[in-house]
Design a protein around this motif. Structure first.
Motif, PDB file in Angstrom:
ATOM      1  N   UNK A   1       1.072   9.425   6.327  1.00 25.89           N
ATOM      2  CA  UNK A   1       1.565  10.602   5.610  1.00 25.89           C
ATOM      3  C   UNK A   1       1.418  10.425   4.104  1.00 25.89           C
ATOM      4  N   UNK A   2       1.787   9.251   3.590  1.00 20.41           N
ATOM      5  CA  UNK A   2       1.684   9.011   2.148  1.00 20.41           C
ATOM      6  C   UNK A   2       0.230   9.045   1.683  1.00 20.41           C
ATOM      7  N   UNK A   3      -0.672   8.504   2.517  1.00 23.06           N
ATOM      8  CA  UNK A   3      -2.096   8.525   2.165  1.00 23.06           C
ATOM      9  C   UNK A   3      -2.605   9.961   2.098  1.00 23.06           C
TER      10      UNK A   3
ATOM     11  N   UNK B   1       0.830  -1.203   0.000  1.00 23.97           N
ATOM     12  CA  UNK B   1       0.000   0.000   0.000  1.00 23.97           C
ATOM     13  C   UNK B   1       0.867   1.258   0.000  1.00 23.97           C
ATOM     14  N   UNK B   2       1.933   1.255   0.814  1.00 21.19           N
ATOM     15  CA  UNK B   2       2.819   2.423   0.866  1.00 21.19           C
ATOM     16  C   UNK B   2       3.509   2.640  -0.475  1.00 21.19           C
TER      17      UNK B   2
ATOM     18  N   UNK C   1       2.969   5.935  -2.748  1.00 23.86           N
ATOM     19  CA  UNK C   1       4.134   6.705  -3.183  1.00 23.86           C
ATOM     20  C   UNK C   1       4.103   6.905  -4.690  1.00 23.86           C
ATOM     21  N   UNK C   2       3.813   5.835  -5.425  1.00 22.95           N
ATOM     22  CA  UNK C   2       3.784   5.902  -6.883  1.00 22.95           C
ATOM     23  C   UNK C   2       2.691   6.850  -7.372  1.00 22.95           C
TER      24      UNK C   2
ATOM     25  N   UNK D   1       1.875  14.525  -8.567  1.00 21.05           N
ATOM     26  CA  UNK D   1       2.800  15.671  -8.545  1.00 21.05           C
ATOM     27  C   UNK D   1       3.265  15.989  -9.963  1.00 21.05           C
ATOM     28  N   UNK D   2       3.484  14.941 -10.778  1.00 24.14           N
ATOM     29  CA  UNK D   2       3.870  15.153 -12.172  1.00 24.14           C
ATOM     30  C   UNK D   2       2.759  15.867 -12.937  1.00 24.14           C
TER      31      UNK D   2
END
Length: 238
Positions: A141-143, A56-57, A61-62, A68-69
């Motif tokens: 944080x990633x979520x 999941x992390x 992240x991906x 962001x791209x």
């Protein structure tokens, strides 16, 4: 960030319409990729969901990097500006808003916890506190980063560019935020648990023009509630 003139907004109309058409399918697909659930039977009725945290992390992240791209592309093509995404003009105000909003949403979560019966809570939420403190920190944080970059950074901004109305943009992003959490439709009370925070995230982003503020508020709310459950400082209503 100022809305574009009408004739310029029309250039983005097809982009926004395509986004609205594909977003439910895209969000559902993304949700299926980032959440892996193993259904384990206990007797004839109980089902337990196990989240593979590392997978999941990695997925969060991906997807965060992908979003962001997309934001970078929107800035390059002058749809958005850096100032509208990461403004540091009022750092003290941003810190104060972050603190107040985080505390208010934590209190909101605690009140709901004592108000909603445990059978109204989605089963997946009950497994979050089982991980280590470090994995919970990174996961939460990633979520928060992924969801805020997608819903506030991309979706809310595009709705504002097209409509010129901040509240239409906030509520539209919130509606799609609900669609993203489609599993909560089986537990309607859970919808309140994400609707109010989503509106708050959208509003504080408008107030600060800094995407980091809703990211940190979202993270602090989720992480704080998880810690309260993990160490049994609060418990679900029977």
């Amino acid at each position: 960030m100022k809305p574009l003139p009408f004739y310029e907004r029309m250039n983005y109309r097809s982009m926004l319409e395509e986004l609205v058409m594909i977003i439910p399918a895209a969000l559902k697909s993304s949700r299926e990729e980032i959440i892996y659930m193993d259904h384990i039977k206990k007797g004839s009725e109980n089902i337990k969901r196990d989240i593979k945290t590392k997978d999941v992390m990695f997925a969060f992240s991906s997807l965060s990097l992908l979003c962001i791209a997309v934001l970078f592309g929107l800035v390059v093509y002058d749809v958005l500006t850096i100032q509208s995404l990461l403004s540091f003009n009022k750092p003290i105000e941003s810190i104060v808003i972050t603190g107040i909003a985080s505390i208010a949403l934590l209190l909101f979560g605690v009140v709901l916890t004592f108000s909603i019966p445990s059978n109204s809570i989605d089963g997946m939420n009950k497994t979050y506190q089982d991980g280590s403190l470090s994995s919970l920190f990174i996961f939460m944080f990633l979520a928060a980063l992924f969801e805020e970059v997608l819903f506030r950074g991309i979706i809310q901004n595009l709705f504002f560019v097209y409509t010129g109305n901040q509240w239409v943009a906030i509520l539209s992003a919130t509606l799609l935020f609900l669609v993203f959490h489609i599993q909560y439709f089986k537990k309607p009370m859970m919808l309140m648990n994400i609707t109010i925070p989503s509106i708050v995230f959208g509003w504080i982003y408008v107030k600060t023009n800094n995407l980091l503020v809703p990211v940190f508020v979202h993270f602090l709310m989720n992480f704080g509630m998880t810690i309260l459950f993990k160490y049994k400082l609060i418990s679900l209503k029977k």
